[in-house]
Design an enzyme around this catalytic site. Structure first.
Site, mmCIF file in Angstrom:
data_model
loop_
_atom_site.group_PDB
_atom_site.id
_atom_site.type_symbol
_atom_site.label_atom_id
_atom_site.label_comp_id
_atom_site.label_asym_id
_atom_site.label_seq_id
_atom_site.Cartn_x
_atom_site.Cartn_y
_atom_site.Cartn_z
ATOM 1 N N HIS A 140 0.848 -1.186 0.000
ATOM 2 C CA HIS A 140 0.000 0.000 0.000
ATOM 3 C C HIS A 140 0.890 1.245 0.000
ATOM 4 O O HIS A 140 1.661 1.469 0.925
ATOM 5 C CB HIS A 140 -0.899 0.012 1.230
ATOM 6 C CG HIS A 140 -1.761 1.235 1.342
ATOM 7 N ND1 HIS A 140 -2.708 1.574 0.394
ATOM 8 C CD2 HIS A 140 -1.807 2.217 2.267
ATOM 9 C CE1 HIS A 140 -3.306 2.686 0.745
ATOM 10 N NE2 HIS A 140 -2.778 3.110 1.875
ATOM 11 N N GLY A 155 2.300 5.388 4.190
ATOM 12 C CA GLY A 155 1.613 6.102 5.255
ATOM 13 C C GLY A 155 0.184 5.621 5.385
ATOM 14 O O GLY A 155 -0.335 4.908 4.519
ATOM 15 N N SER A 157 -3.890 5.494 5.439
ATOM 16 C CA SER A 157 -4.869 5.943 4.455
ATOM 17 C C SER A 157 -5.380 7.339 4.815
ATOM 18 O O SER A 157 -5.716 7.612 5.968
ATOM 19 C CB SER A 157 -6.039 4.956 4.414
ATOM 20 O OG SER A 157 -6.993 5.343 3.467
ATOM 21 N N VAL A 159 -3.572 10.146 4.604
ATOM 22 C CA VAL A 159 -2.536 11.049 5.092
ATOM 23 C C VAL A 159 -2.082 12.036 4.025
ATOM 24 O O VAL A 159 -1.442 13.046 4.317
ATOM 25 C CB VAL A 159 -1.336 10.231 5.634
ATOM 26 C CG1 VAL A 159 -0.480 9.698 4.488
ATOM 27 C CG2 VAL A 159 -0.487 11.066 6.592
ATOM 28 N N LYS A 161 -0.934 10.871 0.523
ATOM 29 C CA LYS A 161 0.050 10.297 -0.399
ATOM 30 C C LYS A 161 -0.280 10.640 -1.849
ATOM 31 O O LYS A 161 0.591 11.071 -2.613
ATOM 32 C CB LYS A 161 0.117 8.772 -0.214
ATOM 33 C CG LYS A 161 0.529 8.321 1.172
ATOM 34 C CD LYS A 161 0.675 6.819 1.261
ATOM 35 C CE LYS A 161 -0.638 6.098 1.054
ATOM 36 N NZ LYS A 161 -1.630 6.408 2.116
ATOM 37 N N SER A 162 -1.537 10.444 -2.233
ATOM 38 C CA SER A 162 -1.919 10.676 -3.633
ATOM 39 C C SER A 162 -1.851 12.160 -3.986
ATOM 40 O O SER A 162 -1.427 12.527 -5.086
ATOM 41 C CB SER A 162 -3.328 10.139 -3.895
ATOM 42 O OG SER A 162 -3.369 8.733 -3.697
ATOM 43 N N ASP A 179 -1.712 3.930 -4.858
ATOM 44 C CA ASP A 179 -2.512 3.078 -3.964
ATOM 45 C C ASP A 179 -1.894 1.696 -3.776
ATOM 46 O O ASP A 179 -1.609 1.297 -2.648
ATOM 47 C CB ASP A 179 -3.953 2.950 -4.459
ATOM 48 C CG ASP A 179 -4.826 2.260 -3.430
ATOM 49 O OD1 ASP A 179 -4.786 2.670 -2.255
ATOM 50 O OD2 ASP A 179 -5.526 1.300 -3.788
ATOM 51 N N ARG A 245 15.774 15.271 13.480
ATOM 52 C CA ARG A 245 15.997 16.669 13.104
ATOM 53 C C ARG A 245 17.309 16.870 12.354
ATOM 54 O O ARG A 245 17.466 17.837 11.615
ATOM 55 C CB ARG A 245 15.988 17.553 14.360
ATOM 56 C CG ARG A 245 14.658 17.538 15.093
ATOM 57 C CD ARG A 245 14.652 18.504 16.244
ATOM 58 N NE ARG A 245 14.808 19.878 15.800
ATOM 59 C CZ ARG A 245 14.871 20.921 16.627
ATOM 60 N NH1 ARG A 245 14.813 20.734 17.940
ATOM 61 N NH2 ARG A 245 15.017 22.142 16.141
#
Length: 332
Positions: A140, A155, A157, A159, A161-162, A179, A245
């Site tokens: 995924h 990440g 679903s 969040v 990404k697409s 996806d 960081r």
């Protein structure tokens, strides 16, 4: 389920010529990527004959058969025709022996030819078959080519990404899969990612729906497959979560037997994830070329600490300054 490739698919991919058996191309299946060059078999030794492999004949093998009698050739070729033998292939545009044509016709095995040298042809077919027959794993995520670097964005679903992939495409990078990413191991150090056929060139944006990236942005905005070199994991920002960081963390993600470097990127309102991922990919490439900004910072910091330490030691070694006459009541 055992993966297989039809012989006619190999014919198209390797640009092979069909000498005989065109009717059997769709019936014969290739289930292993290894290519066999029969040497001992031509002498009659069949104890370990890999009959399930594509049988490749080069100049050496064809020359050897010319020293045999027609009866010997027919007997050997008949023994080489196993029930699961996919095909006989002859390189360098050499002609097929008559006895091979007869035996292959009896066993319904196609005979193919190529103008390429034997070693080159073997390498080309092996690479193709390894890719087609390799075990695949569905992950995924979103796979994008950024400056030639295969970046797998993962990440939870929703969040982003697409949406991030869409912004990257608008910035000139190329989409491979959205996806679901089909991943297979090309070799011990290389993973290849591609899109499932049903999702190829498509991107799902919540609120808009499915968009065709190639139709909207052109052929230069997509790729069919790419090696995966780094994983960028998107994670929602929380105050109690500590994120790297300095960039000196060394997290990895293992897929099959290959470990990929993994970078966690916090997601927060106001952060431009596309630019951050783009810069992270450029920074990864710089590290691969030998320049590491985190190590440079640590080196500069260490030099500063050592410099201050030396200055403190030198100051402590100096003699006390003369007493101030005013503080001593004006006495000499």
């Amino acid at each position: 389920m055992v993966q297989s490739v039809k012989v006619n698919e190999l014919v198209e991919q390797a640009h092979l010529t069909v000498y005989a058996g065109a009717d059997f191309l769709n019936r014969r299946l290739i289930t292993v990527s290894d290519i066999s060059r029969p040497g001992l078999e031509l002498t009659g030794y069949f104890n370990y004959y890999p009959h399930e492999r594509v049988q490749l004949f080069g100049r050496t093998e064809i020359s050897f058969t010319k020293k045999m009698t027609p009866e010997e050739r027919l007997m050997i070729f008949r023994r080489m025709c196993g029930s699961d033998t996919p095909a006989f292939i002859i390189s360098r545009s050499l002609p097929a022996p008559k006895e091979m044509l007869q035996a292959a016709k009896e066993a319904k095995i196609p005979i193919l030819g190529s103008k390429l040298a034997t070693t080159r042809l073997s390498s080309l077919m092996t690479d193709y078959l390894e890719g087609r027959l390799a075990e695949r794993r569905s992950i995924h995520g979103v796979l994008v080519d950024i400056y030639g670097i295969g970046v797998l964005i993962t990440g939870a679903s929703g969040v982003g990404k697409s949406e991030t992939a869409l912004e990257l495409v608008k910035r000139g990078h190329r989409l491979i899969a959205d996806d679901r990413v089909e991943v297979y191991e090309q070799d011990e150090q290389t993973l290849i990612g591609e899109a499932p056929a049903i999702l190829r060139h498509l991107l799902e944006i919540r609120g808009i729906g499915i968009i065709d990236v190639m139709n909207l942005f052109g052929a230069g905005a997509v790729r069919s497959a790419t090696p995966i070199q780094v994983v960028m994991h998107l994670e929602t920002w929380t105050d109690d979560k500590k994120f790297d960081r300095l960039g000196n963390g060394e997290k990895t993600m293992q897929i099959f037997n290959v470990k990929l470097p993994e970078i966690t990127i916090p997601v927060k309102i106001g952060r431009n994830l596309a630019i951050i991922i783009e810069v992270a990919a450029m920074n990864y490439r710089a590290k691969a070329m030998g320049y590491d900004a985190a190590k440079t910072f640590e080196s500069n910091l260490q030099q500063l600490i050592e410099k201050n330490s030396l200055e403190d030691e030198a100051s402590d070694a100096l003699p006390n300054s003369p007493a101030d006459p005013k503080k001593d009541g004006g006495k000499a």
